[in-house]
Design a protein around this motif. Structure first.
Motif, mmCIF file in Angstrom:
data_model
loop_
_atom_site.group_PDB
_atom_site.id
_atom_site.type_symbol
_atom_site.label_atom_id
_atom_site.label_comp_id
_atom_site.label_asym_id
_atom_site.label_seq_id
_atom_site.Cartn_x
_atom_site.Cartn_y
_atom_site.Cartn_z
ATOM 1 N N LEU A 131 0.842 -1.193 0.000
ATOM 2 C CA LEU A 131 0.000 0.000 0.000
ATOM 3 C C LEU A 131 0.877 1.242 0.000
ATOM 4 N N LEU A 132 0.768 1.999 -1.059
ATOM 5 C CA LEU A 132 1.536 3.229 -1.175
ATOM 6 C C LEU A 132 0.620 4.387 -0.817
ATOM 7 N N VAL A 133 0.989 5.106 0.222
ATOM 8 C CA VAL A 133 0.109 6.162 0.709
ATOM 9 C C VAL A 133 0.720 7.524 0.446
ATOM 10 N N SER A 134 -0.104 8.425 0.005
ATOM 11 C CA SER A 134 0.347 9.790 -0.166
ATOM 12 C C SER A 134 -0.682 10.672 0.521
ATOM 13 N N THR A 135 -0.228 11.748 1.104
ATOM 14 C CA THR A 135 -1.164 12.638 1.779
ATOM 15 C C THR A 135 -1.088 13.994 1.104
ATOM 16 N N ARG A 136 -2.213 14.479 0.648
ATOM 17 C CA ARG A 136 -2.236 15.773 -0.013
ATOM 18 C C ARG A 136 -3.483 16.539 0.343
ATOM 19 N N ALA A 137 -3.320 17.836 0.462
ATOM 20 C CA ALA A 137 -4.494 18.677 0.592
ATOM 21 C C ALA A 137 -5.223 18.654 -0.744
ATOM 22 N N PRO A 138 -6.555 18.639 -0.721
ATOM 23 C CA PRO A 138 -7.301 18.664 -1.978
ATOM 24 C C PRO A 138 -6.892 19.892 -2.774
ATOM 25 N N GLY A 139 -6.764 19.727 -4.055
ATOM 26 C CA GLY A 139 -6.377 20.864 -4.889
ATOM 27 C C GLY A 139 -5.373 20.453 -5.946
ATOM 28 N N ASP A 140 -4.610 21.421 -6.385
ATOM 29 C CA ASP A 140 -3.733 21.176 -7.517
ATOM 30 C C ASP A 140 -2.658 20.141 -7.230
ATOM 31 N N TYR A 141 -2.041 20.236 -6.064
ATOM 32 C CA TYR A 141 -0.949 19.332 -5.768
ATOM 33 C C TYR A 141 -1.438 17.903 -5.623
ATOM 34 N N GLU A 142 -2.712 17.802 -5.291
ATOM 35 C CA GLU A 142 -3.284 16.478 -5.116
ATOM 36 C C GLU A 142 -3.219 15.707 -6.434
ATOM 37 N N ILE A 143 -3.620 16.368 -7.498
ATOM 38 C CA ILE A 143 -3.614 15.716 -8.802
ATOM 39 C C ILE A 143 -2.194 15.345 -9.203
ATOM 40 N N GLU A 144 -1.266 16.179 -8.833
ATOM 41 C CA GLU A 144 0.133 15.843 -9.115
ATOM 42 C C GLU A 144 0.520 14.512 -8.505
ATOM 43 N N ALA A 145 0.012 14.271 -7.311
ATOM 44 C CA ALA A 145 0.334 13.011 -6.653
ATOM 45 C C ALA A 145 -0.194 11.836 -7.470
ATOM 46 N N TYR A 146 -1.413 11.999 -7.991
ATOM 47 C CA TYR A 146 -1.973 10.935 -8.828
ATOM 48 C C TYR A 146 -1.147 10.775 -10.093
ATOM 49 N N CYS A 147 -0.792 11.909 -10.696
ATOM 50 C CA CYS A 147 -0.019 11.855 -11.920
ATOM 51 C C CYS A 147 1.305 11.153 -11.697
ATOM 52 N N SER A 148 1.956 11.501 -10.600
ATOM 53 C CA SER A 148 3.278 10.912 -10.416
ATOM 54 C C SER A 148 3.150 9.416 -10.164
ATOM 55 N N MET A 149 2.059 9.022 -9.552
ATOM 56 C CA MET A 149 1.876 7.587 -9.332
ATOM 57 C C MET A 149 1.475 6.853 -10.602
ATOM 58 N N THR A 150 0.700 7.533 -11.443
ATOM 59 C CA THR A 150 0.281 6.853 -12.668
ATOM 60 C C THR A 150 1.381 6.896 -13.726
ATOM 61 N N GLN A 151 1.929 8.075 -13.928
ATOM 62 C CA GLN A 151 2.951 8.181 -14.967
ATOM 63 C C GLN A 151 4.167 7.339 -14.620
ATOM 64 N N GLY A 152 4.517 7.317 -13.357
ATOM 65 C CA GLY A 152 5.656 6.513 -12.962
ATOM 66 C C GLY A 152 5.294 5.035 -12.831
ATOM 67 N N ARG A 153 4.035 4.721 -13.093
ATOM 68 C CA ARG A 153 3.535 3.348 -12.957
ATOM 69 C C ARG A 153 3.984 2.740 -11.638
ATOM 70 N N ARG A 154 3.801 3.502 -10.584
ATOM 71 C CA ARG A 154 4.219 3.048 -9.266
ATOM 72 C C ARG A 154 3.231 2.091 -8.645
ATOM 73 N N VAL A 155 1.991 2.169 -9.088
ATOM 74 C CA VAL A 155 0.938 1.339 -8.485
ATOM 75 C C VAL A 155 0.105 0.701 -9.589
ATOM 76 N N ASP A 156 -0.600 -0.357 -9.219
ATOM 77 C CA ASP A 156 -1.468 -1.031 -10.188
ATOM 78 C C ASP A 156 -2.865 -0.424 -10.230
ATOM 79 N N GLY A 157 -3.213 0.311 -9.198
ATOM 80 C CA GLY A 157 -4.549 0.882 -9.151
ATOM 81 C C GLY A 157 -4.721 1.727 -7.902
ATOM 82 N N PHE A 158 -5.864 2.381 -7.825
ATOM 83 C CA PHE A 158 -6.085 3.322 -6.730
ATOM 84 C C PHE A 158 -7.357 3.043 -5.938
#
Lengths: 339, 339
Positions: free
Chosen positions: B97-124
């Motif tokens: 389980l890879l956990v990231s903590t972000r305040a809702p907003g712009d940086y939050e989406i970045e966290a998703y992007c970095s996890m998806t683009q980097g293919r760090r996880v199989d799903g959310f």
DNA sequence: TTGAAAGCGCTAACAA
DNA sequence: TTGTTAGCGCTTTCAA
């Protein structure tokens, strides 16, 4: 579909090596090449395959946090804030955070083993240290870097951040004594937990310092939940000569104690004083607002995380061990002894 | 130092391939070889290098959870329990389980992007869906599997588990009305949050069903914290004709409202009724114990996690979308209207 | 300043 | 039933 170095190499007419070097900003690459490579990379939407990188570099850029979950309905505001502190700092330093949740005990160690043996993480944040802490042993044996929130017994040495619970409880006892209280009770978690040990010690030393006798019947053990605060407070209030003040070792138990007192029609802060420890956000808006000791959990999470990353990178720590002085926040749950 | 397949191959005299096959329990390997390989592997203390495996297999065996942290002192017991549910189920199914903590907003989406683009996880696992949820868009566009705790607006479709907040709030209103309350207020979070939208809708529909008129001045917006429950309740109690009951949309705000009422000398459950939603463990030991709706967060976390892993494995889901009926827990914070 | 080649540890297609 | 070989995508010697 997925863009790799190879694709960029083909597109730019450079070799994979050069592309790699350009993207990693090696000095020896000409600025023209660098620019070209970067442009093509972003055009193609390249993102490195972290597993290839990790395989090659033999590191993980990931830190591990195993949260001890007490009970089936684990719901401790304490950990939310700490987690946010660790997580946000990790992200800002470019590290992933791998979280595992385990009840303390045998399976808990398995989680550490699987993370260490599988080399899934570069190091650990250890929370809520215990007197005989198998996790510490396990990590020290494996040579994995770790930083703890909490201390261990004197003879065991490792980097940590901790709040000075002894000092904190002393200030609470002093505060209560200054309000005229003489029969002060304590609801403490099992001394198996190091922080509980220190807090209880502070309670006892605090009594001595203000010239009060410690009375064993006024020291009860709770399990950190509101429920146990409620139950133990009931026991205290049932005593032939009940305490006029109760110092709970965390806010949740203090809330439980307040409920128990109020159920009997006592006005907390007047008929009885009750104090907590942690200053969770709820403490400010409880009824009555709770006198407690502030612990900057978010900051502590960040500190611990940052220390760990320094350690992982082989950098030396400015301070190996930090002890923070918790600040007494006086609110309305404590007041003058009614004569 | 670290044992690899190569070492086992050398030791057993077999090829790396055979060793790999033996360890992965391929049928074609003779049982003698299997036994030999397994023995040597455990003697040498072999553990596979997961990054090599992941590089090869192009998957991560990891699921991502990004916790929206509202405010600097994020401390929501809600998430602790959900996290435990997700984490424990993930572990038991062999996922990290890879956990990231972000305040809702712009940086939050970045966290998703970095996890998806980097293919760090199989799903959310997606928590606390919002009306216009950039995270859903982002995930649907990227084609990443995800399961949400919470629904989206009608036209958007994805697998989820959710509690039926509308039903829940209706039962609360019914309950309060049956106690004689006619002026019932609601403290609701911004309808930007889907669950808030459904709960508020339930409140309004509930009023209609029992034949009460909705009064806009009795519906205030809070931010889910105890503090805001406190503040909004004060506004309600300051009204020329204050409500006799307050239905808060979560327990934390209900606690704040209780504090506000008690500060004015009101007896909660007698002079005024106050209800919550979630049934966090504290609700049972507050003063008075809180009437609220139970949400089995731990189980929900487990369900969502398990659905996601099915999805990742390409298995079909038994149920794509599950709506749970929250159970009304009647305690002492609600009582008969005083005449 | 650049490229060829090796190798991180593993799996899998193909051949024997 | 086993081994040979290639390759996952990347970094890094070594040589040019």
């Amino acid at each position: 579909m997925v863009v790799t170095l190879k694709d960029i190499a083909k597109e730019t007419g450079k070799s994979i090596t050069t592309v790699s070097r350009a993207l990693n900003d090696y000095d020896e690459v000409s600025s023209a090449t660098k620019e070209l490579v970067h442009r093509v990379a972003s055009e193609l939407g390249y993102t490195p395959n972290i597993f290839a990188q990790r395989l090659q570099k033999q590191n993980t850029d990931t830190i591990g946090l195993i949260i001890p979950t007490y009970g089936p309905r684990f719901s401790d505001p304490f950990f939310s804030e700490l987690l946010a502190g660790v997580g946000n700092r990790a992200a800002s330093l470019g590290y992933d955070l791998l979280v595992s949740t385990r009840a303390p005990g045998d399976y808990e160690i398995e989680a550490y083993c699987s993370m260490t043996q599988g080399r899934r993480v570069d190091g650990f944040v250890l929370v809520r240290t215990r007197r005989k802490d198998a996790r510490v042993e396990c990590l020290q044996k494996s040579g994995y870097p770790f930083v703890a929130f909490g201390r261990a017994e004197e003879n065991i040495n490792f980097p940590f951040v901790d709040e000075d619970g002894t000092y904190g409880m002393k200030t609470v006892v002093e505060h209560l004594a200054s309000l005229g209280h003489q029969r002060i009770a304590c609801i403490a978690p099992s001394s198996e937990l190091m922080f509980a040990h220190y807090r209880l010690q502070g309670f006892i030393e605090g009594l001595a310092e203000v010239g009060l006798e410690a009375d064993d019947s006024l020291i009860l053990i709770g399990d950190l939940t509101q429920r146990s605060g409620y139950e133990q407070a009931n026991k205290l209030l049932d005593l032939p000569s009940p305490p006029t003040a109760i110092a709970a070792c965390n806010d949740l138990m203090a809330f439980g104690a307040i409920s128990a007192a109020q159920e009997r029609g006592l006005v907390v802060g007047k008929d009885i004083s009750i104090t907590g420890f942690d200053n969770i956000p709820m403490a400010e808006y409880s009824h009555p607002p709770l006198t407690t000791l502030h612990q900057p959990l978010y900051q502590i999470g960040g500190m611990v995380c940052e220390m760990l990353i320094h350690l992982i990178r082989g950098e030396s720590l400015e301070r190996e061990q930090t002890l923070l002085k918790p600040e007494l926040i006086i609110r309305q749950s404590s007041g003058l002894l009614r004569s």
